[in-house]
Write a protein that holds these residues in place. Structure first.
Motif, short mmCIF file in Angstrom:
data_model
loop_
_atom_site.label_atom_id
_atom_site.label_comp_id
_atom_site.label_asym_id
_atom_site.label_seq_id
_atom_site.Cartn_x
_atom_site.Cartn_y
_atom_site.Cartn_z
N UNK A 54 39.87 45.32 36.79
CA UNK A 54 38.91 45.29 35.67
C UNK A 54 39.12 46.46 34.72
N UNK A 55 39.35 47.63 35.29
CA UNK A 55 39.50 48.85 34.49
C UNK A 55 40.89 48.99 33.88
N UNK A 56 41.80 48.10 34.20
CA UNK A 56 43.16 48.18 33.67
C UNK A 56 44.02 49.23 34.34
N UNK A 57 43.58 49.71 35.50
CA UNK A 57 44.35 50.74 36.20
C UNK A 57 45.51 50.15 36.99
N UNK A 58 45.43 48.86 37.29
CA UNK A 58 46.54 48.17 37.95
C UNK A 58 46.74 46.82 37.27
N UNK A 59 47.90 46.22 37.54
CA UNK A 59 48.22 44.92 36.95
C UNK A 59 47.74 43.76 37.81
N UNK A 60 47.50 44.04 39.08
CA UNK A 60 47.07 42.97 39.99
C UNK A 60 46.51 43.58 41.27
N UNK A 61 45.75 42.77 42.00
CA UNK A 61 45.28 43.17 43.33
C UNK A 61 45.10 41.92 44.16
N UNK A 62 45.18 42.09 45.47
CA UNK A 62 44.94 40.98 46.38
C UNK A 62 43.49 41.04 46.85
N UNK A 63 42.73 40.03 46.45
CA UNK A 63 41.30 39.97 46.77
C UNK A 63 40.99 38.55 47.23
N UNK A 64 39.71 38.29 47.50
CA UNK A 64 39.32 36.95 47.91
C UNK A 64 39.06 36.06 46.70
N UNK A 65 39.23 34.77 46.90
CA UNK A 65 38.96 33.80 45.83
C UNK A 65 37.51 33.91 45.34
#
Length: 288
Positions: free
Chosen positions: A214-225
């Motif tokens: 959300x904050x733009x600190x990373x390009x992606x993350x693995x989270x739950x659907x």
């Protein structure tokens, strides 16, 4: 219902109650105060009286009341907040308070004596930490399942299409710590894909990993659907086939040292009710 039917029903209730009283007196008087076959008949008659009155024999069941403290996995935040309000509305006089966080940290807190009535974990392994310590009252029940997805900023600017893209040059990824259920599931999925990924950050719960996107600190993350669905205005989700190898069961249990045992039992039962299941599946959780 007609007046005649109502009167008949009332007479049936009165007769059944009188029979229960009569048999109860006989049982005590004829057997020196000890129970007998007549006592069993009295119990049956009492149940019949309750059934005739439309109570189904549950009129004396304990009612939920007072404060109920629920420790729950961070991924349950939106749905449990909603279900807590519904539970309070259905049980006047109750107040449900939630402590959301990483399941492993919550389990540690419970084992350290933190006052709580209910624990809802995002994996059997974290629940086992509590049950092994004797902290659960009865066997935990799996009430939903959850599956991972790749969270990316709206529009997917890095054009990520699967797990392999997360290993690309310059792609920054957030994962949950391996002790946390979402982190353990991520490692399982990466192993199934034969990939080695070095994240730029390890978060202590799934909401932390999502916030990094959300904050733009990373390009992606693995989270739950379910987390992506709850944050659909800001986040897109990219499904990947290896997620099927890392589906998490969510168990729930009343706690052995619950300050409000009746309230704990009632809340655990409610979470397994059709109404609660409807809310949970609408949020993207899967039926167990």
């Amino acid at each position: 219902m007609s007046t005649r039917t109502t009167a008949t029903r009332r007479l049936a209730v009165a007769a059944a109650a009188a029979l229960a009283l009569s048999l109860g007196v006989t049982a005590c008087g004829s057997n020196g105060g000890k129970s007998s076959g007549s006592a069993s008949s009295a119990s049956s008659a009492a149940t019949a009286a309750a059934t005739a009155s439309g109570d189904g024999g549950t009129g004396n069941a304990p009612k939920a009341k007072g404060a109920i403290t629920v420790f729950a996995a961070a991924s349950l935040k939106e749905t449990f907040a909603d279900l807590g309000r519904k539970f309070e509305a259905a049980n006047p006089g109750t107040k449900v308070t939630f402590n959301f966080g990483g399941s492993s940290a919550l389990a540690t807190s419970i084992n350290s004596g933190a006052p709580a009535d209910v624990f809802a974990a995002a994996s059997p392994a974290t629940m086992k930490t509590v049950t092994d310590g004797g902290g659960a009252s009865g066997a935990p029940k799996t009430f939903v399942k959850n599956t991972l997805t790749i969270a990316v900023p709206k529009g997917n600017p890095k054009h990520i299409a699967g797990l392999k893209d997360l290993t690309g040059s310059g792609v920054k990824v957030a994962l949950c710590a391996k002790e946390v259920p979402c982190g353990a599931a991520a490692l399982t999925a990466l192993k199934a894909a034969g990939l080695d990924l070095t994240p730029v950050t390890l978060e202590q719960d799934v909401k932390g990993a999502l916030t990094k996107v959300e904050l733009g600190e990373v390009d992606a993350s693995l989270v739950y659907k379910t987390d992506v669905r709850a944050d659909a205005a800001k986040i897109d989700g990219v499904d990947f086939p290896e997620a099927d190898k890392a589906v998490n069961d969510y168990p729930i249990a009343a706690l052995a040292k619950a300050p409000n045992k009746d309230g704990a039992a009632a809340f655990v039962a409610y979470i397994q009710s059709p109404e609660a299941k409807q809310v949970l599946t609408a949020a993207g959780f899967q039926a167990p």
